[in-house]
Scaffold this motif. Structure first.
Motif, short mmCIF file in Angstrom:
data_model
loop_
_atom_site.label_atom_id
_atom_site.label_comp_id
_atom_site.label_asym_id
_atom_site.label_seq_id
_atom_site.Cartn_x
_atom_site.Cartn_y
_atom_site.Cartn_z
N GLU A 196 -0.86 102.80 32.27
CA GLU A 196 -0.29 104.08 31.81
C GLU A 196 -1.23 104.74 30.81
O GLU A 196 -1.50 105.96 30.90
CB GLU A 196 1.08 103.87 31.18
CG GLU A 196 2.18 103.47 32.15
CD GLU A 196 2.14 102.00 32.52
OE1 GLU A 196 2.82 101.62 33.48
OE2 GLU A 196 1.42 101.23 31.84
N ALA B 262 -3.44 108.31 31.19
CA ALA B 262 -3.25 109.38 30.22
C ALA B 262 -4.48 109.67 29.38
O ALA B 262 -4.52 110.66 28.65
CB ALA B 262 -2.08 109.03 29.30
N SER B 263 -5.52 108.84 29.49
CA SER B 263 -6.63 108.91 28.55
C SER B 263 -7.72 109.90 28.92
O SER B 263 -8.61 110.17 28.12
CB SER B 263 -7.25 107.52 28.37
OG SER B 263 -7.72 107.03 29.61
N SER C 129 -8.87 113.41 31.94
CA SER C 129 -8.50 114.26 33.07
C SER C 129 -9.29 113.90 34.33
O SER C 129 -9.15 114.56 35.35
CB SER C 129 -8.73 115.73 32.72
OG SER C 129 -10.09 115.96 32.40
N HIS D 204 2.52 107.58 37.06
CA HIS D 204 1.14 107.64 36.57
C HIS D 204 0.54 109.03 36.77
O HIS D 204 -0.24 109.50 35.93
CB HIS D 204 0.28 106.59 37.28
CG HIS D 204 0.76 105.19 37.07
ND1 HIS D 204 1.03 104.34 38.12
CD2 HIS D 204 1.04 104.51 35.93
CE1 HIS D 204 1.44 103.18 37.64
NE2 HIS D 204 1.47 103.26 36.32
N MET E 16 1.34 111.25 34.01
CA MET E 16 0.66 110.90 32.76
C MET E 16 -0.68 111.61 32.62
O MET E 16 -1.20 111.77 31.52
CB MET E 16 0.42 109.39 32.70
CG MET E 16 1.67 108.54 32.70
SD MET E 16 2.66 108.74 31.21
CE MET E 16 1.59 108.01 29.99
N ILE E 17 -1.27 112.07 33.74
CA ILE E 17 -2.59 112.70 33.70
C ILE E 17 -2.49 114.03 32.94
O ILE E 17 -1.60 114.84 33.22
CB ILE E 17 -3.12 112.93 35.12
CG1 ILE E 17 -3.31 111.57 35.82
CG2 ILE E 17 -4.43 113.69 35.11
CD1 ILE E 17 -3.70 111.67 37.28
N PRO E 18 -3.38 114.28 32.00
CA PRO E 18 -3.31 115.50 31.17
C PRO E 18 -3.27 116.78 32.00
O PRO E 18 -3.99 116.91 32.99
CB PRO E 18 -4.58 115.42 30.32
CG PRO E 18 -4.91 113.97 30.26
CD PRO E 18 -4.50 113.41 31.59
#
Length: 351
Positions: A208, A212-213, A215, A231, A234-236
């Motif tokens: 996760e 999220a870390s 793009s 997931h 969670m992607i910017p």
């Protein structure tokens, strides 16, 4: 193992096409680590001067029986020079207790058994890494300096890719279920890189956090369905995001269904066809390059109620027909079933 009758039928079909169009036939032998290690027939790539057909997971034991078949039809054979599978020991046919050969890789046995075709060693994971870097560069308009990407999977491809990204100035977040391996690879990359390179490799402790870390999400794990709809959320959303899918079955069904509605995400299935053709051209300098016609025209998933021709770089939907080139199909490779699985059904479409 290959059914010899089917292998001969397909090579005859392809060889007849090559002969009638006066082009070379190249057979590429490669290997990959998969749940099933059985060999299978891969894709077909055409240029105006030659055709490349891939045979995947050919074992050292199979070479002795299929080499004469391939020799009969192919002018060139690309042989995977990497070692991915367990060692195989052949025993002397007359004295079963006597060891005849211990091969270090597929290339060693190929050099012994191929008699007619010219052998060219190649590294699929290196080519895959280079192809991936090209796609990421293109997404960021060639400039990776100061960017950040996430690589899920730290096998041969994921580790090489992470190092290459860091060396181009792109910081990398790494995730794998084997946390000890991730820590070792991240540390090694930071040790290997130039001391003047600001970019670095970092370890993510959960998938996760990895999603999220950044793009830019690169999927290089060998597991199946490890990315689901949660997931993807969670992607910017702050910028246009890229998912570069190197894995074969990385998206769950829920992720596949959700993806078309996420307009901020560009999804690409990696297709190394253009780079493979370029690699072939480097060994066959007299042949003209035909790269642009092989590049995927679309990077998005678009579900369709009517069957479509799809080729490398496109995930496909149920009932779609998988061909060598969706924009100019000649060979049908198979179809996509209701479970999004590829079903082999090879035939010549061109009359």
């Amino acid at each position: 193992m290959f059914n010899h009758g089917e292998l001969i039928r397909r090579l005859e079909t392809i060889s007849d096409y090559c002969t009638s169009h006066q082009i070379y036939l190249i057979v590429a032998l490669s290997s990959s680590v998969e749940p099933s290690m059985k060999s299978y027939f891969g894709g077909v790539r055409r240029t105006s001067e030659f055709l490349v057909v891939s045979l995947i997971n050919i074992s050292q034991a199979e070479i002795s029986s299929i080499a004469p078949i391939i020799d009969r039809y192919a002018q060139y054979v690309f042989v995977d020079s990497e070692k991915k599978h367990p060692f195989q020991i052949e025993t002397n046919k007359d004295t079963s207790n006597e060891i005849e050969s211990l091969y270090s890789n597929l290339l060693s046995s190929s050099l012994q058994y191929f008699k007619e075709a010219s052998i060219i060693p190649w590294s699929p994971s290196r080519l895959t890494t280079e192809s991936s870097i090209i796609r990421v560069r293109k997404f960021y308009s060639l400039d990776l300096s100061g960017k950040r990407a996430t690589v899920i999977g730290t096998g041969s491809i994921g580790a090489k890719l992470a190092l290459a990204l860091v060396e181009e100035g792109c910081s990398v977040n790494l995730f794998s279920r084997d946390q000890a391996r991730v820590a070792c690879i991240a540390s090694s990359i930071n040790y290997i890189k130039s001391k003047y390179t600001i970019a670095c490799a970092s370890q993510c402790t959960c998938i996760e956090a990895a999603a999220a870390s950044s793009s830019c999400l690169i999927l290089a794990a060998s597991a199946s369905s490890y990315i689901d709809d949660f997931h993807l959320h969670m992607i910017p959303r702050s910028a246009n995001s890229l998912i570069l899918d190197i894995s074969k079955f990385s998206l769950s069904e829920s992720a596949r269904l959700l993806l078309p509605s996420l307009n901020h995400i560009t999804y690409q299935r990696l297709d190394i066809g253009p780079e493979l053709i370029m690699y072939a051209n480097s060994f066959l300098p007299s042949l003209q390059k035909d790269i642009e016609s092989l590049a995927p025209r679309s990077s998005q998933i678009y579900p369709s109620s009517t069957p479509l021709y799809v080729s490398g770089g496109h995930p496909g939907s149920p009932n779609d027909v998988v061909v060598d080139d969706a924009h100019s199909p000649v060979f049908q490779l198979g179809t996509i079933d209701q479970n999004y699985q590829f079903v082999s059904d090879f035939k010549l479409l061109e009359i």
